[in-house]
Design an enzyme around this catalytic site. Structure first.
Site, short mmCIF file in Angstrom:
data_model
loop_
_atom_site.label_atom_id
_atom_site.label_comp_id
_atom_site.label_asym_id
_atom_site.label_seq_id
_atom_site.Cartn_x
_atom_site.Cartn_y
_atom_site.Cartn_z
N LYS A 199 25.00 -106.51 85.01
CA LYS A 199 25.98 -106.40 83.94
C LYS A 199 27.42 -106.94 84.49
CE LYS A 199 28.78 -103.14 81.89
NZ LYS A 199 29.23 -101.63 81.44
N TRP A 225 24.47 -102.72 75.31
CA TRP A 225 24.75 -101.73 74.35
C TRP A 225 26.11 -101.25 74.56
CZ3 TRP A 225 19.70 -101.00 76.32
CH2 TRP A 225 18.72 -101.59 75.51
N HIS A 226 26.72 -101.99 75.48
CA HIS A 226 28.40 -101.54 75.77
C HIS A 226 29.44 -102.27 75.03
CE1 HIS A 226 26.37 -100.07 80.10
NE2 HIS A 226 26.11 -99.27 78.76
N TYR A 227 28.96 -102.57 73.92
CA TYR A 227 30.09 -103.27 73.16
C TYR A 227 31.31 -102.49 72.58
CZ TYR A 227 27.42 -101.32 69.25
OH TYR A 227 26.75 -100.45 68.34
#
Length: 589
Positions: free
Chosen positions: A410, A510-512
């Site tokens: 990431k 899913w870390h927006y």
């Protein structure tokens, strides 16, 4: 309340019940103060109205309820009693559910990457892979937070939801491989964000049961809090007459049957509405309420409360890329437990398990097309037809082909940003969001370096038992880009570059975040700039994603700001009391 409740509350306050006992005591599928919005009054009044019972909203509401009346409006349902949420082995089942009542609402960014937003009490903590880790001291300093209160707030959260994971063979192999190739030092098990390799926390307990932000509501004062489920807020109401600038004073929401309700703030200069609807929901709701770029709001026939061009700007999503490693030996089912924190801006993590990518142990792997993680075609080609074809192909293959796991990277930050716009005035519909993955060349550079680390881990001696000796890195890379994730042939050229691999196989982790940035939309106290009695407290305020995984910090922020607000009101009340006493004394003379 029964006698048992008061005994429990006293024990909690006395600190004589362990976190595991505390969690075990809350097995009832719902709290007594939680109800379906269809049973709500047409008009009601509270000191605080919190829009969104998610990762930040739950701890915030629990804290404020210690002294004041609180209404939480959650558009989704309860997580309790739903095995697709509570059980580790069912991870992804909720994410794969695309029905209108799913706890996960799927959306596709304008970049073409399939993503998901929470629609359930507890928010993203009910859907994620469970990794729990704090942010760095540098992030705390840059945010202007009080370090002591930050630490106390993390501890408050961790007593209920955080655990040390049971690290088994696959995760140990990844950890030892990271150490072997020089991602040092070995930091062991820790919640702290430290360069090197560590085992982080998890919100799954030793029985594999999830503990979400909704569990933090057990801290709430049950006589002062009301949580309404399936309550969709359509707009925030503002008072504009007789005030120097717009002042939030109520909300309009609808229940599952479509009936309209209104909730107002009680009279009092310190009472507030707090938006905690997430990185998509918060900027969307501000716009629906007339706070946003004037031209865009006029295009949707929305009455302008405040021309605020920064609302919806600076949207970011951390790009994730992974390599699938087929294993000659069985691999335990595991989500994220180990992380390598590099000094160049990439985080290395892993997930795996027997047939974890989509076979018999679980049909919903972390990188399965069933949940939208379709890495075998470039983002713009990830259509529903492609998803369906991928799933069909996957299910026709011998399940042993999926034995193994993924090692992923990431990108920190990221630096690349985009924007969010309204699609319609319906709050149930997703807004249009663009993240602009790898727009900044430094993000792409970090992806390449991160994947190079992943490849070195795969080739390490420590990880060798999980890799077929006749599968070199070039084969694994092309295998990931072609199969077995969905078995759609794409790349056959062994010279596929890492740069192209990053662009073609980018997925979300899913870390927006973003859309309501501090200093642009809200101030350092998370008050919306230009209006009164309105704050935004959630991940939409973040310029960068905190730590390797943000959920711990978002929960911490809810508690942190709750305590700050209570302290601010205590100080203000003391000052007013002092002024009153001084006035009385002066009048005597």
């Amino acid at each position: 309340m029964g006698v048992w409740w008061w005994k429990l509350l006293f024990a909690i306050l006395a600190g004589i019940i362990s976190s595991s006992e505390l969690c075990a005591s809350q097995n009832d599928p719902k709290y007594r103060f939680t109800q379906n919005a269809t049973s709500a009054a047409e008009i009601s009044y509270y000191d605080y109205i919190i829009i969104g019972g998610g990762t930040a909203g739950c701890p915030l509401a629990a804290t404020l309820s210690e002294k004041y009346s609180v209404l939480v409006l959650e558009r989704g349902g309860s997580p309790y009693g739903n095995p697709n949420i509570t059980n580790l082995t069912s991870f992804g089942a909720a994410l794969s559910d695309t029905s209108p009542t799913s706890p996960a609402q799927r959306f596709i960014s304008q970049d073409g990457v399939i993503n998901s937003r929470a629609r359930v009490l507890g928010g993203g903590t009910c859907l994620n892979a469970g990794f729990y880790t704090r942010t760095s001291p540098q992030y705390v300093r840059e945010a202007g937070w009080d370090g002591r209160l930050v630490n106390e707030s993390y501890l408050w959260v961790e007593k209920v939801v955080a655990f040390e994971p049971d690290v088994q063979q696959w995760q140990s192999g990844v950890r030892d491989g990271l150490l072997e190739i020089g991602v040092l030092p070995n930091n062991g098990f820790t919640y702290d964000h430290i360069y090197g390799t560590k085992v982080g926390g998890t919100i799954f307990d030793h029985h594999g049961d999830r503990h979400s932000a909704a569990d933090l509501l057990q801290y709430a004062n049950p006589t002062s809090i009301t949580v309404l489920l399936h309550a969709t807020v359509h707009r925030i109401m503002f008072r504009t007459k007789g005030v120097s600038r717009p002042r939030a004073h109520g909300v309009v929401f609808r229940d599952a049957s479509g009936r309209k309700h209104k909730a107002y703030l009680k009279h009092g200069s310190k009472n507030e509405i707090i938006v905690s609807a997430g990185a998509l929901g918060s900027p969307q709701l501000l716009m629906l309420s007339g706070i946003g770029p004037a031209d865009h709001l006029r295009a949707h026939n929305i009455r302008i409360t405040l021309d605020q061009p920064w609302v919806g700007q600076g949207m970011s999503d951390n790009p994730m890329n992974a390599i699938f490693v087929p294993s000659p030996v069985p691999v335990e089912v595991s989500l994220i437990q180990v992380v390598g924190i590099t000094n160049f801006g990439s985080y290395i993590e892993a997930a795996g398990g027997e047939n974890f990518a989509g076979g018999s142990t679980t049909d919903y792997g972390m990188l399965s097309p069933k949940i939208g993680q379709l890495s075998t075609v470039p983002p713009k080609q990830r259509t529903q037809e492609a998803l369906s074809k991928a799933i069909e192909s996957m299910e026709s293959v011998d399940k042993t082909a999926f034995r193994g796991g993924f090692i992923l990277e990431k990108v920190i930050g990221p630096i690349s940003t985009g924007h969010l716009e309204l699609k319609t005035r319906d709050p149930n519909e997703n807004p249009l969001v663009t993240f602009n993955y790898f727009q900044d060349p430094q993000d792409l550079e970090r992806c390449v370096k991160g994947l190079s680390i992943v490849e070195k881990v795969i080739e390490s001696k420590a990880f060798s038992q999980f890799k077929y000796p006749n599968m070199p890195i070039s084969v694994l890379r092309n295998l990931t880009a072609s199969a077995p994730v969905n078995l759609l042939p794409k790349h056959t050229n062994s010279s596929l570059s890492l740069e192209q691999f990053c662009k073609d196989t980018v997925m979300t982790i899913w870390h927006y975040h973003g859309g309501c940035h501090v200093g642009k939309v809200v101030d350092r106290d998370y008050k919306v700039i230009g209006v009164d009695a309105l704050r935004v407290i959630d991940g939409s305020t973040f310029n960068y994603s905190p730590g390797t995984n943000p959920q711990a910090t978002v929960m911490m922020l809810g508690r942190y700001m709750g305590v700050k607000i209570l302290n601010e009101r205590l100080v203000a009340s003391a000052a007013e009391s002092l002024d009153d006493r001084t006035s009385i004394q002066e009048n005597k003379y």
